[in-house]
Design a protein around this motif. Structure first.
Motif, PDB file in Angstrom:
ATOM      1  N   UNK A 135       0.820  -1.204   0.000  1.00 35.73           N
ATOM      2  CA  UNK A 135       0.000   0.000   0.000  1.00 35.73           C
ATOM      3  C   UNK A 135       0.856   1.256   0.000  1.00 35.73           C
ATOM      4  N   UNK A 136       2.032   1.177   0.581  1.00 31.48           N
ATOM      5  CA  UNK A 136       2.883   2.353   0.701  1.00 31.48           C
ATOM      6  C   UNK A 136       3.710   2.598  -0.547  1.00 31.48           C
ATOM      7  N   UNK A 137       4.204   1.534  -1.168  1.00 30.00           N
ATOM      8  CA  UNK A 137       5.163   1.698  -2.259  1.00 30.00           C
ATOM      9  C   UNK A 137       4.546   1.544  -3.647  1.00 30.00           C
ATOM     10  N   UNK A 138       3.380   0.972  -3.765  1.00 28.55           N
ATOM     11  CA  UNK A 138       2.769   0.814  -5.085  1.00 28.55           C
ATOM     12  C   UNK A 138       2.114   2.119  -5.528  1.00 28.55           C
ATOM     13  N   UNK A 139       2.034   2.303  -6.832  1.00 22.57           N
ATOM     14  CA  UNK A 139       1.433   3.510  -7.400  1.00 22.57           C
ATOM     15  C   UNK A 139      -0.069   3.313  -7.535  1.00 22.57           C
ATOM     16  N   UNK A 140      -0.882   4.162  -6.920  1.00 24.54           N
ATOM     17  CA  UNK A 140      -2.337   4.006  -7.051  1.00 24.54           C
ATOM     18  C   UNK A 140      -2.776   4.181  -8.503  1.00 24.54           C
ATOM     19  N   UNK A 141      -3.516   3.198  -9.003  1.00 21.25           N
ATOM     20  CA  UNK A 141      -3.962   3.236 -10.383  1.00 21.25           C
ATOM     21  C   UNK A 141      -5.186   2.359 -10.522  1.00 21.25           C
ATOM     22  N   UNK A 142      -6.112   2.773 -11.372  1.00 24.97           N
ATOM     23  CA  UNK A 142      -7.314   1.995 -11.675  1.00 24.97           C
ATOM     24  C   UNK A 142      -7.707   2.291 -13.120  1.00 24.97           C
ATOM     25  N   UNK A 143      -8.167   1.229 -13.815  1.00 29.56           N
ATOM     26  CA  UNK A 143      -8.518   1.365 -15.230  1.00 29.56           C
ATOM     27  C   UNK A 143      -9.979   1.005 -15.432  1.00 29.56           C
ATOM     28  N   UNK A 144     -10.657   1.769 -16.276  1.00 32.70           N
ATOM     29  CA  UNK A 144     -12.056   1.546 -16.599  1.00 32.70           C
ATOM     30  C   UNK A 144     -12.161   1.215 -18.087  1.00 32.70           C
ATOM     31  N   UNK A 145     -12.842   0.108 -18.387  1.00 32.10           N
ATOM     32  CA  UNK A 145     -13.026  -0.320 -19.774  1.00 32.10           C
ATOM     33  C   UNK A 145     -14.489  -0.338 -20.194  1.00 32.10           C
ATOM     34  N   UNK A 146     -15.403  -0.314 -19.242  1.00 26.85           N
ATOM     35  CA  UNK A 146     -16.826  -0.321 -19.556  1.00 26.85           C
ATOM     36  C   UNK A 146     -17.517   0.786 -18.775  1.00 26.85           C
ATOM     37  N   UNK A 147     -18.762   1.047 -19.114  1.00 30.57           N
ATOM     38  CA  UNK A 147     -19.515   2.074 -18.412  1.00 30.57           C
ATOM     39  C   UNK A 147     -19.449   3.412 -19.116  1.00 30.57           C
ATOM     40  N   UNK A 148     -19.893   4.431 -18.386  1.00 31.36           N
ATOM     41  CA  UNK A 148     -19.940   5.792 -18.931  1.00 31.36           C
ATOM     42  C   UNK A 148     -18.553   6.410 -18.893  1.00 31.36           C
TER      43      UNK A 148
END
Length: 466
Positions: A135-148
């Motif tokens: 949680x401390x060293x990883x880069x926060x990231x999230x990907x969206x492929x569906x939806x609005x």
């Protein structure tokens, strides 16, 4: 121009975000859900692999266990545990399913890269087995492929699933114009924190109009270096801005300030103090600014070269070996040779040109661009090339750039640079970009006959070509 040939490419549009504190908490919750899903599936993959290893130690043949593919193993663990695992409900109702798919997709790609590296399908350095994300060293990231997923008509806001309406720090008019014209289609959107700021990157399928360089028949060689970032065979010299050296004093001062604070200690579970967190954020922003300046300079240089010349010749530099030199490692890393070559590869295709990569062992610096004589040794400190055969006296980098330009004549007809499975540039193929050694005395210093005509464009015109 309706029947004009078009080129379908996949490119990214990246914009900075101005998120509110509430929106930042929601984005961090999505990134945390992706990290938890990654670690949860990785633990089950490792358990299955350990069980298979134990079965083999008992003498059970692999045919009896019928091991699945590693990528499918991750998805099978998810299918079996998706309804029973509390991980799926840990993110709360505000987390989208795309957050968990982000972590699972990252693990699947990591397992595939590890498997391809072991079997020899992936070139380059060996890829290790995926590890758990911190949680401390990883880069926060999230990907969206569906939806609005859309850009608002005001071009200052974007809409993402569950995140809602996010304000952009800059206008998205370039992407909005393509979307409105129907020449672009959004494939996915990735929200990521970099240097203390949140960014959204749209992966877009774009129909680009076929282009032609301003000088389609011109061939130039580009010699990369540390003293000068790039020297073109036309005589144009691109200075090395050395952004890291320029910011070295500020980086050292911020690093000392952070080291004096009370940082986190994982052994005792102590968290960092507020002053340490602020100092760490300032240091991260300073490093991010250096990276952004470097990327901006490389984009401007590669765009200008790809739009001007039809054929560009560069060297296949051994960057990893150059980084082993402790005296030059920092400046080699600051120059960004690999990024410059990567950008030239796809921009030359967009502009209708081609990129030729010289063999790594081609002696561009040791060869005389006038008569073709090759020196046995050439010290790095010798910045002026002096030929003992024909008497040519020329700058070392300009001489190398001219030899690279002459190399394109010997490999005329070769197609654009290809890419291998890992996305990197492929090495020179046998019989491909091979230099033909000329015999000494085949040309004079005044009339070499080796470098194709560069056109009559001056350096001033090249600067304002774009």
């Amino acid at each position: 121009m309706a029947d004009r040939e078009r080129l379908s490419v996949v490119q990214a549009y990246r914009f900075a975000l101005d998120v509110t504190p509430r929106q930042e908490r929601v984005v961090l919750a999505h990134a945390g859900a992706a990290r938890v899903a990654h670690n949860w599936a990785l633990a089950r993959v490792r358990a299955v692999m350990d069980q298979r290893a134990a079965e083999r130690s008992y003498g059970i043949p692999d045919e009896s266990t019928s091991p699945p593919r590693l990528v499918g193993l991750c998805r099978r663990c998810v299918e079996r545990g998706i309804g029973r695992s509390p991980m799926w409900h840990r993110g709360g109702p505000e987390c989208s399913k795309e957050a968990f798919n982000t972590g699972l997709d990252a693990l699947a790609r990591g397992l595939k890269n590890w498997s391809d590296s072991r079997t020899g399908k992936r070139a380059g350095r060996r890829v290790g087995f995926p590890r758990f994300k911190s949680r401390r060293h990883s880069t926060p990231s999230v990907r969206f492929t569906t939806g609005a997923i859309r850009v608002e008509p005001d071009r200052r806001h974007v809409v993402l699933p569950r995140l809602g309406r996010l304000k952009l720090h800059e206008s998205a008019r370039k992407l909005a114009r393509r979307l409105e014209a129907g020449t672009a289609r959004i494939l996915s959107a990735t929200v990521r924190r970099d240097g203390g700021r949140w960014y959204v990157a749209f992966c877009v399928d774009v129909d680009r109009a076929a282009r032609t360089p301003h000088q389609p028949q011109a061939v130039v060689g580009v010699d990369l270096g540390v003293t000068h970032l790039a020297v073109v065979s036309t005589g144009e010299v691109e200075p090395n801005p050395r952004y890291l050296d320029a910011a070295a004093c500020r980086l050292r001062r911020l690093a000392r300030r952070m080291s004096r604070g009370v940082g986190p200690d994982r052994r005792t579970g102590r968290r960092g103090s507020k002053r340490w967190e602020r100092a760490s954020a300032r240091l991260g922003r300073a490093h991010a600014r250096v990276a952004h300046l470097r990327r901006d300079g490389l984009h401007k240089l590669t765009t200008r070269l790809a739009a001007e010349y039809g054929t560009i010749v560069v060297e296949d530099l051994n960057v990893s070996g150059m980084l082993a030199n402790r005296r030059l490692a920092r400046r080699v890393a600051d120059a960004g040779f690999a990024e410059l070559r990567r950008q030239l590869a796809y921009k030359a295709g967009w502009s209708g040109g081609r990129l030729v990569v010289a063999d790594r062992w081609y002696p561009s610096s040791k060869t005389c661009s006038g008569c073709g004589a090759v020196k046995t040794k050439l010290a790095l400190s010798e910045r002026t090339y002096t030929c003992t055969t024909c008497g040519l006296v020329l700058d070392r980098d300009v001489n190398a750039a001219r030899n690279l330009a002459a190399l394109a004549v010997t490999v005329a007809g070769s197609g654009p640079e290809t890419r291998n499975g890992r996305g990197a540039d492929r090495k020179t193929r046998p019989g491909g970009l091979v230099a033909v050694k000329r015999q000494p005395g085949t040309a004079t210093a005044g009339n070499t006959g080796t470098v194709p005509p560069q056109g009559r464009t001056s350096n001033h015109e090249l600067t304002h070509a774009s």
